[in-house]
Design a protein around this motif. Structure first.
Motif, PDB file in Angstrom:
ATOM      1  N   PRO A   1       0.823  -1.223   0.000  1.00 17.64           N
ATOM      2  CA  PRO A   1       0.000   0.000   0.000  1.00 17.64           C
ATOM      3  C   PRO A   1       0.851   1.265   0.000  1.00 17.64           C
ATOM      4  O   PRO A   1       0.464   2.272  -0.614  1.00 17.64           O
ATOM      5  CB  PRO A   1      -0.853  -0.113   1.270  1.00 17.64           C
ATOM      6  N   CYS A   2       1.993   1.211   0.640  1.00 17.59           N
ATOM      7  CA  CYS A   2       2.916   2.356   0.629  1.00 17.59           C
ATOM      8  C   CYS A   2       3.399   2.623  -0.799  1.00 17.59           C
ATOM      9  O   CYS A   2       3.433   3.766  -1.257  1.00 17.59           O
ATOM     10  CB  CYS A   2       4.091   2.057   1.567  1.00 17.59           C
TER      11      CYS A   2
ATOM     12  N   LEU B   1       1.858   1.897  -3.477  1.00 18.02           N
ATOM     13  CA  LEU B   1       0.740   2.352  -4.299  1.00 18.02           C
ATOM     14  C   LEU B   1       0.504   3.861  -4.125  1.00 18.02           C
ATOM     15  O   LEU B   1       0.327   4.590  -5.103  1.00 18.02           O
ATOM     16  CB  LEU B   1      -0.516   1.562  -3.909  1.00 18.02           C
ATOM     17  N   TRP B   2       0.538   4.320  -2.890  1.00 21.53           N
ATOM     18  CA  TRP B   2       0.455   5.771  -2.656  1.00 21.53           C
ATOM     19  C   TRP B   2       1.595   6.476  -3.391  1.00 21.53           C
ATOM     20  O   TRP B   2       1.388   7.491  -4.052  1.00 21.53           O
ATOM     21  CB  TRP B   2       0.584   6.100  -1.165  1.00 21.53           C
TER      22      TRP B   2
ATOM     23  N   ILE C   1      -8.683   1.563  -7.870  1.00 20.67           N
ATOM     24  CA  ILE C   1      -8.879   1.216  -6.457  1.00 20.67           C
ATOM     25  C   ILE C   1     -10.215   0.512  -6.273  1.00 20.67           C
ATOM     26  O   ILE C   1     -10.321  -0.501  -5.592  1.00 20.67           O
ATOM     27  CB  ILE C   1      -8.783   2.491  -5.584  1.00 20.67           C
TER      28      ILE C   1
ATOM     29  N   PHE D   1      -8.085  -2.867  -6.049  1.00 19.66           N
ATOM     30  CA  PHE D   1      -7.251  -2.815  -4.848  1.00 19.66           C
ATOM     31  C   PHE D   1      -7.762  -3.847  -3.839  1.00 19.66           C
ATOM     32  O   PHE D   1      -8.934  -3.863  -3.481  1.00 19.66           O
ATOM     33  CB  PHE D   1      -7.292  -1.400  -4.253  1.00 19.66           C
TER      34      PHE D   1
ATOM     35  N   GLU E   1     -11.837  -2.315   2.494  1.00 20.08           N
ATOM     36  CA  GLU E   1     -12.238  -1.159   3.297  1.00 20.08           C
ATOM     37  C   GLU E   1     -11.516   0.095   2.822  1.00 20.08           C
ATOM     38  O   GLU E   1     -12.086   1.178   2.824  1.00 20.08           O
ATOM     39  CB  GLU E   1     -11.968  -1.396   4.779  1.00 20.08           C
ATOM     40  N   CYS E   2     -10.251  -0.080   2.428  1.00 18.36           N
ATOM     41  CA  CYS E   2      -9.508   1.065   1.884  1.00 18.36           C
ATOM     42  C   CYS E   2     -10.261   1.621   0.687  1.00 18.36           C
ATOM     43  O   CYS E   2     -10.443   2.833   0.534  1.00 18.36           O
ATOM     44  CB  CYS E   2      -8.119   0.653   1.416  1.00 18.36           C
TER      45      CYS E   2
ATOM     46  N   ASN F   1      -3.442  12.634   3.581  1.00 20.58           N
ATOM     47  CA  ASN F   1      -3.323  13.097   4.968  1.00 20.58           C
ATOM     48  C   ASN F   1      -4.557  12.766   5.787  1.00 20.58           C
ATOM     49  O   ASN F   1      -4.458  12.449   6.978  1.00 20.58           O
ATOM     50  CB  ASN F   1      -3.029  14.603   5.026  1.00 20.58           C
TER      51      ASN F   1
ATOM     52  N   VAL G   1      -6.320  10.108   5.383  1.00 19.82           N
ATOM     53  CA  VAL G   1      -6.155   8.681   5.709  1.00 19.82           C
ATOM     54  C   VAL G   1      -5.132   8.529   6.844  1.00 19.82           C
ATOM     55  O   VAL G   1      -5.372   7.806   7.819  1.00 19.82           O
ATOM     56  CB  VAL G   1      -5.728   7.871   4.453  1.00 19.82           C
TER      57      VAL G   1
ATOM     58  N   ARG H   1      -6.714   9.364  10.067  1.00 19.27           N
ATOM     59  CA  ARG H   1      -7.645   8.340  10.532  1.00 19.27           C
ATOM     60  C   ARG H   1      -6.919   7.119  11.081  1.00 19.27           C
ATOM     61  O   ARG H   1      -7.380   6.455  12.005  1.00 19.27           O
ATOM     62  CB  ARG H   1      -8.563   7.939   9.370  1.00 19.27           C
TER      63      ARG H   1
ATOM     64  N   LYS I   1       1.993   7.563  11.590  1.00 13.94           N
ATOM     65  CA  LYS I   1       1.149   8.300  10.645  1.00 13.94           C
ATOM     66  C   LYS I   1       1.033   9.738  11.128  1.00 13.94           C
ATOM     67  O   LYS I   1       0.492   9.992  12.206  1.00 13.94           O
ATOM     68  CB  LYS I   1      -0.253   7.688  10.618  1.00 13.94           C
TER      69      LYS I   1
ATOM     70  N   TYR J   1       9.607  16.548  -4.625  1.00 17.88           N
ATOM     71  CA  TYR J   1       9.766  15.245  -3.961  1.00 17.88           C
ATOM     72  C   TYR J   1       9.412  14.096  -4.906  1.00 17.88           C
ATOM     73  O   TYR J   1      10.095  13.081  -4.961  1.00 17.88           O
ATOM     74  CB  TYR J   1       8.874  15.204  -2.723  1.00 17.88           C
TER      75      TYR J   1
HETATM   76  P1  FAD Z   1       1.745   5.435   3.567  1.00 17.72           P
HETATM   77  O1  FAD Z   1       0.546   6.134   4.100  1.00 17.72           O
HETATM   78  O2  FAD Z   1       1.528   4.253   2.729  1.00 17.72           O
HETATM   79  O3  FAD Z   1       2.574   6.510   2.750  1.00 17.72           O
HETATM   80  C1  FAD Z   1       3.669   6.158   1.921  1.00 17.72           C
HETATM   81  C2  FAD Z   1       4.618   7.324   1.849  1.00 17.72           C
HETATM   82  O4  FAD Z   1       3.989   8.440   1.225  1.00 17.72           O
HETATM   83  C3  FAD Z   1       5.036   7.867   3.206  1.00 17.72           C
HETATM   84  O5  FAD Z   1       6.112   7.123   3.695  1.00 17.72           O
HETATM   85  C4  FAD Z   1       5.408   9.297   2.891  1.00 17.72           C
HETATM   86  O6  FAD Z   1       6.733   9.363   2.385  1.00 17.72           O
HETATM   87  C5  FAD Z   1       4.452   9.668   1.786  1.00 17.72           C
HETATM   88  N1  FAD Z   1       3.292  10.414   2.258  1.00 17.72           N
HETATM   89  C6  FAD Z   1       2.640  10.308   3.429  1.00 17.72           C
HETATM   90  N2  FAD Z   1       1.601  11.141   3.474  1.00 17.72           N
HETATM   91  C7  FAD Z   1       1.567  11.785   2.294  1.00 17.72           C
HETATM   92  C8  FAD Z   1       0.719  12.777   1.731  1.00 17.72           C
HETATM   93  N3  FAD Z   1      -0.316  13.286   2.408  1.00 17.72           N
HETATM   94  N4  FAD Z   1       0.969  13.215   0.477  1.00 17.72           N
HETATM   95  C9  FAD Z   1       2.016  12.732  -0.211  1.00 17.72           C
HETATM   96  N5  FAD Z   1       2.858  11.824   0.262  1.00 17.72           N
HETATM   97  C10 FAD Z   1       2.639  11.332   1.509  1.00 17.72           C
HETATM   98  N6  FAD Z   1      -5.211   1.423   5.447  1.00 17.72           N
HETATM   99  C11 FAD Z   1      -6.174   1.245   6.365  1.00 17.72           C
HETATM  100  O7  FAD Z   1      -5.918   0.615   7.385  1.00 17.72           O
HETATM  101  N7  FAD Z   1      -7.421   1.782   6.188  1.00 17.72           N
HETATM  102  C12 FAD Z   1      -7.756   2.471   5.063  1.00 17.72           C
HETATM  103  O8  FAD Z   1      -8.884   2.912   4.897  1.00 17.72           O
HETATM  104  C13 FAD Z   1      -6.771   2.636   4.070  1.00 17.72           C
HETATM  105  N8  FAD Z   1      -7.053   3.271   2.900  1.00 17.72           N
HETATM  106  C14 FAD Z   1      -6.110   3.318   1.914  1.00 17.72           C
HETATM  107  C15 FAD Z   1      -6.435   3.872   0.677  1.00 17.72           C
HETATM  108  C16 FAD Z   1      -5.511   3.865  -0.364  1.00 17.72           C
HETATM  109  C17 FAD Z   1      -5.886   4.442  -1.682  1.00 17.72           C
HETATM  110  C18 FAD Z   1      -4.222   3.301  -0.173  1.00 17.72           C
HETATM  111  C19 FAD Z   1      -3.218   3.268  -1.287  1.00 17.72           C
HETATM  112  C20 FAD Z   1      -3.883   2.761   1.062  1.00 17.72           C
HETATM  113  C21 FAD Z   1      -4.811   2.751   2.104  1.00 17.72           C
HETATM  114  N9  FAD Z   1      -4.516   2.191   3.353  1.00 17.72           N
HETATM  115  C22 FAD Z   1      -5.482   2.080   4.309  1.00 17.72           C
HETATM  116  C23 FAD Z   1      -3.128   1.809   3.672  1.00 17.72           C
HETATM  117  C24 FAD Z   1      -2.433   2.930   4.438  1.00 17.72           C
HETATM  118  O9  FAD Z   1      -2.820   4.212   3.927  1.00 17.72           O
HETATM  119  C25 FAD Z   1      -0.914   2.855   4.307  1.00 17.72           C
HETATM  120  O10 FAD Z   1      -0.559   2.781   2.949  1.00 17.72           O
HETATM  121  C26 FAD Z   1      -0.285   1.694   5.018  1.00 17.72           C
HETATM  122  O11 FAD Z   1      -0.724   1.661   6.362  1.00 17.72           O
HETATM  123  C27 FAD Z   1       1.265   1.806   5.005  1.00 17.72           C
HETATM  124  O12 FAD Z   1       1.623   3.013   5.647  1.00 17.72           O
HETATM  125  P2  FAD Z   1       3.018   3.719   5.479  1.00 17.72           P
HETATM  126  O13 FAD Z   1       3.557   4.034   6.819  1.00 17.72           O
HETATM  127  O14 FAD Z   1       3.905   2.927   4.615  1.00 17.72           O
HETATM  128  O15 FAD Z   1       2.699   5.117   4.765  1.00 17.72           O
END
Ligand code: FAD
Length: 499
Positions: A356-357, A359-360, A396, A400, A404-405, A435, A437, A440, A453, A487
């Motif tokens: 998921p990281c 994918l973002w 998505i 995806f 729930e995501c 942000n 997400v 939350r 987060k 970035y």
């Molecule tokens: P992530 O949130 O995955 O972020 C990855 C990287 O993006 C961060 O390390 C940072 O470098 C960068 N980043 C962080 N915030 C921002 C920002 N605002 N703008 C730009 N870059 C940023 N998990 C759930 O439990 N419930 C959910 O409802 C849920 N919904 C999701 C929806 C989508 C579309 C996706 C792709 C993922 C979702 N997830 C959800 C998963 C969750 O958001 C994280 O991806 C996962 O928990 C891994 O977190 P992480 O610490 O790697 O950071």
């Protein structure tokens, strides 16, 4: 092979299923099965694991009739089998009947309520749904006894106890107690329907009372032995830590994510048609124009895109696409890594971060690419500033694995995506929603303690992004946009650890 699935261990009462041997266990089994197919990167699966473990403990004594299993579809060893079972989303609950000569693909349970008690009652119903020829041999009679048959027992001299539970038709207590006592000797439990208005009976009261009767003992021989795996995988799961710079995007994450997306996530959909097929076409079109990868990967996406749009078919077996991705293209120097190598998306434990990281990261990179290299907008049908976000939204929604995501994202999209009017707006929209997400999920069990987060970018990475107006924190969105564009720009992506 490992027995430490990432969210479950051999200490839990669940049976950990692995690609090796799963068919032998579920097919032609003397007991029925309820299996949770999960993904260790899915936050809801992480949150749900304690409930599933509690359920498995609670119905441990039913295991000769019905068993609880888990399979981690995020484990590379299980990719193929999860695709074969057609597991699209996580978690997916499947029920496998006992004694099926043909291997059953099970049944999906789609109910919104996944509480322990509800699932336990569904298990009882499921056991009752077996026919007399395929019911688990060890399963006691669960149907109600007639009051006359019970009356006829009165006064008869018997060598065992007969416990009779009077209850309402809708009550599950009688059947649960019957199952609780199934491994005990010298007692038979029956259920009789009762129309009187009485207190709601408690399962735990009956079960523990009946087990305590003198002469009622547990049969030792019939125990089910869960498969024991040889080696502990926990150690091999922990990969050596790769040093990385938190102010950078890593190509290795984008490539590993794309590999997972194309070869695992999409591959669980065996046939693509209708809106799924058009979503795939649009998504690959977007990627072929905007994926900031290296030549071999970009060429692969371009060829895949040309092939997809030129196909006159309205139905494509995903295997044909996989074949193209895996074999045909290597020859002409187009390929995509098939390793999962997380760098900026590494987690401190195997269940954290990862896909998921990535994918973002991919989505943000695409929005920045679209605004800074607007190559996509010359394509017919792709000229709206919203189009990229809409394609991401469809991806998505249809593909995806974290359901729930997807639902949460869809709610956010419905609310405000149509207000996006410029390519820069699209960058900021995605940043804002990400942000939301983060906010939350702060403190949720799926949060990696090493990567809390927080509102992003933090003041140490972008001091000018933050302002205070009358003592209240606000974002300077102009600065945020500049920061995001730098970035996530192609030029600053690090190739370290990339193939
Ligand atoms: P992530 O949130 O995955 O972020 C990855 C990287 O993006 C961060 O390390 C940072 O470098 C960068 N980043 C962080 N915030 C921002 C920002 N605002 N703008 C730009 N870059 C940023 N998990 C759930 O439990 N419930 C959910 O409802 C849920 N919904 C999701 C929806 C989508 C579309 C996706 C792709 C993922 C979702 N997830 C959800 C998963 C969750 O958001 C994280 O991806 C996962 O928990 C891994 O977190 P992480 O610490 O790697 O950071």
């Amino acid at each position: 092979h490992g027995h430490t699935a990432r969210l479950y261990s051999s200490q839990d009462s669940v049976t950990i299923l692995e690609a090796d041997g799963v068919k032998g266990l579920l097919g032609n089994s003397s007991a029925a099965w309820v299996v949770e197919f999960y993904s260790s990167w899915c936050g809801h699966c992480v949150n749900y694991a304690p409930t599933w473990k509690a359920l498995a403990r609670d119905v441990k004594e039913w295991e000769l009739a019905i068993r609880i299993g888990v399979m981690d579809c995020a484990d590379e060893k299980n990719f193929a089998i999860c695709a074969e079972y057609g597991i699209h989303f996580y978690p997916t609950f499947r029920y496998f009947k006992a004694l099926t000569t043909q291997f059953t693909t099970g049944e999906n349970y789609k109910g919104p309520n996944r509480e322990l008690e509800t699932i336990r009652q569904i298990m009882v119903d499921f056991l009752q749904n077996h026919t007399s020829t395929n019911k688990p041999p060890a399963c006691p009679v669960l149907s109600t006894a007639s009051s006359s048959s019970v009356l006829s027992l009165l006064g008869k001299h018997q060598t065992h106890y007969t416990a009779v539970i009077f209850e309402k038709e809708v009550s599950y207590v009688g059947r649960e107690v019957i199952l609780d006592l199934m491994q005990y000797e010298n007692i038979i439990v029956k259920r009789v329907l009762d129309t009187d208005k009485k207190q709601k009976p408690l399962r735990s009261f009956f079960s523990s009372y009946l087990k305590s009767l003198s002469g009622v003992t547990k049969r030792p021989s019939l125990q089910y032995n869960a498969p024991v795996w040889q080696k502990d995988e926990a150690i091999s799961l922990i990969k050596p830590w790769k040093y990385f710079d938190r102010t950078k995007v890593y190509m290795a994450d984008l490539e590993s994510g794309l590999h997972y997306l194309l070869r695992v996530e999409l591959a669980s959909h065996k046939i693509l048609e209708g809106p799924e097929l058009s979503t795939l076409k649009d998504f690959i079109t977007v990627l072929s124009k905007l994926f900031p990868g290296q030549q071999p990967a970009v060429k692969l996406l371009e060829t895949l895109q040309e092939w997809l749009v030129s196909l006159p078919l309205d139905k494509i077996p995903y295997n044909a696409i996989l074949d193209l991705v895996n074999n045909k293209m290597r020859i002409s120097g187009m390929f995509l890594t098939n390793r999962v190598e997380w760098v900026g998306c590494q987690g401190s434990q195997p269940q954290y971060r990862g896909y998921p990281c990535s994918l973002w990261t991919l989505f943000h990179t695409l929005t920045v690419q679209a605004a800074t290299h607007p190559t996509m907008h010359i394509l017919p049908g792709f000229d709206s500033p919203q189009i990229l976000l809409q394609v991401i939204r469809k991806y998505i929604h249809y593909f995806f694995g974290c359901r729930e995501c997807a639902q949460h994202f869809e709610e956010m999209a419905k609310e405000s995506m149509d207000k996006v009017t410029t390519l820069d707006d699209a960058i900021l929209w995605l940043w804002r929603k990400h942000n939301e997400v983060n906010n939350r999920l702060a403190g949720a069990p799926s949060e990696d303690p090493m990567f809390p987060k927080v509102a992003w970018p933090t003041p140490d990475h972008c001091p000018t992004c933050h302002e205070e107006i009358k003592g209240l924190h606000t974002w300077n969105e102009k600065e945020v946009l500049t920061y995001l564009k730098s970035y996530y720009s192609v030029d600053s992506i690090s190739l370290k650890y990339s193939e």
